[in-house]
Design a protein around this motif. Structure first.
Motif, mmCIF file in Angstrom:
data_model
loop_
_atom_site.group_PDB
_atom_site.id
_atom_site.type_symbol
_atom_site.label_atom_id
_atom_site.label_comp_id
_atom_site.label_asym_id
_atom_site.label_seq_id
_atom_site.Cartn_x
_atom_site.Cartn_y
_atom_site.Cartn_z
ATOM 1 N N UNK A 131 100.696 93.846 -22.837
ATOM 2 C CA UNK A 131 99.676 93.800 -23.893
ATOM 3 C C UNK A 131 100.163 94.570 -25.112
ATOM 4 N N UNK A 132 99.670 94.160 -26.264
ATOM 5 C CA UNK A 132 99.966 94.839 -27.514
ATOM 6 C C UNK A 132 98.639 95.310 -28.095
ATOM 7 N N UNK A 191 101.351 89.162 -23.181
ATOM 8 C CA UNK A 191 100.359 88.120 -22.897
ATOM 9 C C UNK A 191 99.113 88.224 -23.769
ATOM 10 N N UNK A 192 98.901 89.412 -24.343
ATOM 11 C CA UNK A 192 97.604 89.664 -24.955
ATOM 12 C C UNK A 192 97.735 90.637 -26.118
ATOM 13 N N UNK A 193 97.100 90.287 -27.232
ATOM 14 C CA UNK A 193 96.914 91.220 -28.348
ATOM 15 C C UNK A 193 95.464 91.682 -28.288
ATOM 16 N N UNK A 194 95.243 92.979 -28.400
ATOM 17 C CA UNK A 194 93.880 93.510 -28.321
ATOM 18 C C UNK A 194 93.672 94.537 -29.422
ATOM 19 N N UNK A 202 93.259 88.472 -28.347
ATOM 20 C CA UNK A 202 93.944 87.246 -28.761
ATOM 21 C C UNK A 202 94.978 86.937 -27.685
ATOM 22 N N UNK A 203 94.645 86.045 -26.733
ATOM 23 C CA UNK A 203 95.623 85.694 -25.696
ATOM 24 C C UNK A 203 96.848 85.033 -26.315
ATOM 25 N N UNK A 235 92.121 87.576 -14.791
ATOM 26 C CA UNK A 235 93.270 88.390 -15.218
ATOM 27 C C UNK A 235 92.939 89.162 -16.497
ATOM 28 N N UNK A 236 92.272 88.506 -17.429
ATOM 29 C CA UNK A 236 91.883 89.171 -18.664
ATOM 30 C C UNK A 236 90.945 90.349 -18.366
ATOM 31 N N UNK A 237 89.992 90.126 -17.475
ATOM 32 C CA UNK A 237 89.071 91.197 -17.085
ATOM 33 C C UNK A 237 89.838 92.374 -16.496
ATOM 34 N N UNK A 238 90.790 92.084 -15.608
ATOM 35 C CA UNK A 238 91.586 93.137 -14.970
ATOM 36 C C UNK A 238 92.424 93.891 -15.997
#
Length: 218
Positions: free
Chosen positions: A93-94, A130-133, A187-188, A196-199
């Motif tokens: 993740x970023x 996998x994910x920008x948050x 932003x996936x 998976x996103x929840x985890x």
């Protein structure tokens, strides 16, 4: 902490700009970067400026490992915008802490450009992301023009592909200001299941969120 004005069309051609990292204390754009940072974000959202100095002094190691101080530089050497982000979850993740555009360039697409370029750069260097948050202010906790600006910011990031995590009560704490409730946006950047996103969000923000069953995206 993402500060952008609403986008307006512009008849002016934007001068060519390049996004680059600041890695040294003697970088001439560091002063303008820190000034824009302090001027762009409400005090409760600001890390101490000394945090950035420590990151540079320590060569982005230790607690700042995986962090990047990015500047969008104009052809004349001036600063068009800034970003600060850090890898999380072992590079999966970023976390984008800050993104701001110089006042004279707001509403001209510069913010969207920084956002897209930093994602592109991060994925090039770390294909496993996998994910920008990131966090945004909650319009329901603001009033008047501040609430309208917060709504416009959320709409701006939605246009770029991000989603609002509407059901998670998240508290931002910069360590030296009173904590405040914010929204998370995600932003996936790869195919991610809801589970998976929840985890991933639980692992990143568990101690800063009230317990939640699963994320609801809007």
């Amino acid at each position: 902490g993402l500060q952008l004005a609403s986008r307006r069309s512009s008849r002016h051609m934007e001068p060519r700009q390049t996004i680059r990292r600041i890695t040294r204390l003697d970088d001439p754009i560091l002063g303008p970067w820190l000034d824009l940072y302090q001027e762009s974000f409400p005090l409760p959202e600001q890390l101490k400026v000394s945090e950035f100095v420590r990151a540079l002094q320590g060569g982005f190691e230790g607690e700042f490992e995986g962090a990047s101080m990015l500047a969008l530089e104009r052809e004349d050497g001036g600063l068009a915008g800034l970003a600060w982000h850090q890898l999380a979850l072992g590079g999966r993740a970023l976390w984008l802490f800050y993104l701001a555009v110089s006042p004279e360039l707001r509403g001209q697409g510069t913010g969207a450009r920084i956002y897209r370029e930093l994602v592109e750069l991060a994925l090039k260097e770390h294909p496993e992301i996998e994910l920008l948050v990131f966090e945004v202010e909650r319009p329901d906790l603001l009033q008047g023009e501040e609430a309208r600006l917060a709504e416009r910011r959320i709409a701006f990031y939605r246009r770029l592909g991000a989603k609002l995590v509407s059901n998670v009560v998240y508290t931002q704490d910069v360590g030296w200001q009173p904590p405040q409730q914010m929204y998370l946006m995600v932003h996936p950047l790869a195919a991610i299941s809801e589970d998976r996103l929840t985890a991933m969000l639980r692992e990143m923000f568990g101690r800063l969120c009230e317990p939640f069953e699963r994320v609801v995206l809007e």
